[in-house]
Write an enzyme that holds these catalytic residues in place. Structure first.
Site, PDB file in Angstrom:
ATOM      1  N   HIS A 184      -8.017  -3.755  -9.852  1.00 32.18           N
ATOM      2  CA  HIS A 184      -8.232  -3.134  -8.549  1.00 32.18           C
ATOM      3  C   HIS A 184      -9.638  -2.553  -8.534  1.00 32.18           C
ATOM      4  O   HIS A 184     -10.055  -1.894  -9.479  1.00 32.18           O
ATOM      5  CB  HIS A 184      -7.186  -2.023  -8.379  1.00 32.18           C
ATOM      6  CG  HIS A 184      -7.263  -1.264  -7.109  1.00 32.18           C
ATOM      7  ND1 HIS A 184      -7.903  -0.042  -7.007  1.00 32.18           N
ATOM      8  CD2 HIS A 184      -6.757  -1.520  -5.873  1.00 32.18           C
ATOM      9  CE1 HIS A 184      -7.780   0.411  -5.774  1.00 32.18           C
ATOM     10  NE2 HIS A 184      -7.092  -0.453  -5.061  1.00 32.18           N
ATOM     11  N   HIS A 233       0.802  -1.226   0.000  1.00 30.35           N
ATOM     12  CA  HIS A 233       0.000   0.000   0.000  1.00 30.35           C
ATOM     13  C   HIS A 233       0.835   1.277   0.000  1.00 30.35           C
ATOM     14  O   HIS A 233       0.439   2.307   0.558  1.00 30.35           O
ATOM     15  CB  HIS A 233      -0.949   0.009   1.200  1.00 30.35           C
ATOM     16  CG  HIS A 233      -2.283   0.622   0.897  1.00 30.35           C
ATOM     17  ND1 HIS A 233      -2.641   1.888   1.307  1.00 30.35           N
ATOM     18  CD2 HIS A 233      -3.348   0.143   0.205  1.00 30.35           C
ATOM     19  CE1 HIS A 233      -3.865   2.161   0.892  1.00 30.35           C
ATOM     20  NE2 HIS A 233      -4.317   1.119   0.214  1.00 30.35           N
TER      21      HIS A 233
END
Length: 391
Positions: free
Chosen positions: A291, A184
């Site tokens: 995603h 992330h």
């Protein structure tokens, strides 16, 4: 010819931005332009595109509208422009497919599969209790999850800060589930390689690595660092949510730095560009795992494109994700939420026309009244010295 008659957008909880386009004959389509934490910026772009296209552009000329938006503004690309373009592009594809009374995937050459493998999020921003969360996902029908590898990290943190990621992964694997590890953007170049040797190659389906952006990188991913990491590990490297066009993606494919591409359909210009990126990736033997921690319109668009994509691997779903608070979830705003039912790690390909979902316009309009823009909380000044740390 049916010119665009109106472009409307709706800010709705928990953090989504929906777009509705109507043509002069009354045909409608829905898109999603959600850009987490930057809603107002995307709305400004949509205002500008509305002034430019309503009453002028033919709603059937999807590629012409895409190219006009990309090329005639001089400045191009990036998350804000491409998210606004995605909302328009997805809505136009939905409109066209509905007008022709076919599922959207039929306009892309037809389907190559009847169901799609999916995964869900666990772990949140400060991951703990992942075994319990993974068990809950397993009970929902999932066989694969993705989780944050770590909490917030320093620029060069202690190796001990990385060790909990290994234990979390073992806990999930003990349940017989596949797992993806997501850094992330929290790990810098010096930190990330420290974890790879600790993770056995067979234990992770993807090693979702987003090295902290480092100037003068021309994209939001650090290609040099990722290429170096890819050379040090046998774990598949996944990335792409902060790449916003095929031009951003190309150098990663050419460098052999990615095994699984994860572009976000709501941030890369919609159906049109996701389809092109998938074709590029196929030429490099790279899998697609879009995603999508966003709303039902973005996910439905992903499903339609991936139904016609040979190199599809797995699809993210936001069902029950920790961002979905206040009563809104993936099953909100649609009249056929059963399309998101997970069984044996898969969802069935929707059979309906257009995107395959039926948007509940009344609910959208009601929830949009007074809806506030979502703000990324991140970790704030989370470091021990008061420094900002990556979300």
């Amino acid at each position: 010819m049916a010119p665009i008659a109106s472009i409307e957008y709706f800010r709705v909880p928990p953090r989504w931005l929906f777009v509705k386009i109507t043509d002069s004959l009354g045909h409608t389509g829905w898109g999603e332009a959600s850009l987490e934490g930057h809603t107002q910026a995307v709305e400004g772009c949509l205002d500008a595109y509305r002034e430019r296209y309503v009453g002028v552009m033919d709603a059937d000329e999807i590629e012409h509208i895409w190219q006009t938006t990309w090329r005639l503004g001089f400045y191009r690309g990036g998350p804000v422009f491409m998210s606004a373009l995605a909302g328009i592009d997805i809505a136009l594809w939905d409109l066209k497919a509905r007008k022709l009374n076919v599922p959207l995937y039929q306009l892309l050459g037809g389907k190559v599969r009847n169901k799609l493998k999916v995964y869900a999020w666990i772990g949140g921003d400060r991951p703990d209790d992942v075994a319990a969360q993974a068990s809950a996902r397993k009970a929902q029908g999932f066989t694969a999850i993705k989780m944050n590898a770590t909490s917030d990290l320093g620029w060069l943190d202690s190796p001990s800060a990385l060790l909990p990621a290994v234990e979390r992964l073992r806990a999930v694997k003990a349940l017989g589930m596949d797992a993806g590890i997501d850094f992330h953007g929290r790990s810098s170049g010096p930190s990330t390689p420290s974890l790879s040797p600790l993770v056995p190659p067979q234990t992770s389906i993807l090693h979702q690595t987003r090295l902290t952006p480092t100037p003068p990188s021309t994209s939001s991913e650090h290609i040099g660092g990722i290429a170096a990491l890819a050379a040090q590990t046998t774990i598949p490297i996944a990335l792409g949510e902060r790449l916003h066009s095929r031009w951003d993606v190309r150098p990663f494919l050419e460098a052999g730095a990615v095994d699984i591409l994860q572009p976000d359909i709501a941030h890369i210009g919609g159906v049109s560009e996701l389809r092109r990126i998938a074709a590029m990736a196929e030429a490099y033997d790279v899998a697609m795992a879009p995603h999508c921690p966003l709303g039902p319109i973005a996910l439905a668009a992903c499903v339609q494109v991936m139904a016609a994509t040979p190199n599809f691997a797995i699809q993210e779903m936001s069902l029950g994700i920790h961002y979905n608070v206040g009563g809104a979830d993936l099953t909100s705003y649609v009249r056929n939420p059963e399309v998101w039912r997970v069984s044996g790690g898969y969802i069935d390909l929707m059979e309906g026309v257009g995107l395959g979902i039926e948007v509940d316009e009344r609910e959208v309009r009601e929830k949009a009244v007074g809806a506030e823009a979502w703000v990324s909380l991140g970790f704030g000044l989370g470091g021990p010295g008061g420094e900002v740390r990556e979300w």
